[in-house]
Scaffold this motif. Structure first.
Motif, mmCIF file in Angstrom:
data_model
loop_
_atom_site.group_PDB
_atom_site.id
_atom_site.type_symbol
_atom_site.label_atom_id
_atom_site.label_comp_id
_atom_site.label_asym_id
_atom_site.label_seq_id
_atom_site.Cartn_x
_atom_site.Cartn_y
_atom_site.Cartn_z
ATOM 1 N N ARG A 22 -4.703 -2.974 -7.714
ATOM 2 C CA ARG A 22 -4.344 -1.533 -8.081
ATOM 3 C C ARG A 22 -4.610 -1.753 -9.546
ATOM 4 N NH1 ARG A 22 0.907 2.490 -8.032
ATOM 5 N NH2 ARG A 22 0.156 3.558 -9.858
ATOM 6 N N LEU A 77 -5.044 -7.531 -2.727
ATOM 7 C CA LEU A 77 -4.775 -6.283 -2.811
ATOM 8 C C LEU A 77 -4.806 -6.128 -4.192
ATOM 9 C CD1 LEU A 77 -1.279 -5.954 -0.895
ATOM 10 C CD2 LEU A 77 -3.383 -5.297 0.046
ATOM 11 N N THR A 93 0.829 -1.131 0.064
ATOM 12 C CA THR A 93 -0.137 0.155 -0.005
ATOM 13 C C THR A 93 0.855 1.187 0.267
ATOM 14 O OG1 THR A 93 -0.377 -0.147 2.393
ATOM 15 C CG2 THR A 93 -2.096 -0.989 1.054
ATOM 16 N N ALA A 140 -4.477 -1.129 -2.863
ATOM 17 C CA ALA A 140 -5.303 -1.145 -2.057
ATOM 18 C C ALA A 140 -5.707 -2.423 -1.312
ATOM 19 C CB ALA A 140 -6.474 -0.194 -2.373
#
Length: 122
Positions: free
Chosen positions: A52, A50, A33, A39
């Motif tokens: 992106r 996660l 992050t 994110a």
């Protein structure tokens, strides 16, 4: 010259999602992050997801460093844009270079040893 992906017919494979080893999920979350701009989509005691820009990475807890240190994944990306973003976030990383196989690539090794290869056709 690398072959271009075929147009999707709506069936079959939709995406590949790497599942990488993490020696500490909290450290992984913080690194990805803070330095890579990902994110969290899911945070559990035994799993982390996660994302992106449409890229999704999954992580599982692992106590054996040699597993992460021998794992990598390839992420198709705008390497110059990511290089600028990663360095602005304080990550020390070598700039993208054009490889003999026709890809412009940049490499990031996470704190646990996973190698992320970011690349695009040169």
């Amino acid at each position: 010259m690398l072959p271009q992906p075929a147009a999707s017919s709506g069936n079959g494979v939709q995406a590949t999602v790497p599942v990488l080893a993490s020696l500490n999920l909290a450290e992984t979350l913080r690194f990805y992050t803070e330095h890579l701009g990902f994110a969290p989509l899911l945070e559990m005691d035994n799993y982390l997801i996660l994302q992106r820009d449409g890229c999704e990475l999954h992580f599982w807890p692992c106590n054996e460093p040699h597993i992460a240190e021998n794992t990598s994944c390839y992420v198709r990306a705008d390497t110059e844009s990511l290089y600028a973003d990663f360095t602005a976030r304080g990550l020390q990383v070598a700039p993208p270079i054009v490889q003999p196989w026709g890809m412009k690539e940049m490499y990031v090794i996470d704190p646990h040893g996973n190698l992320l290869k970011f690349g695009e056709p040169a």
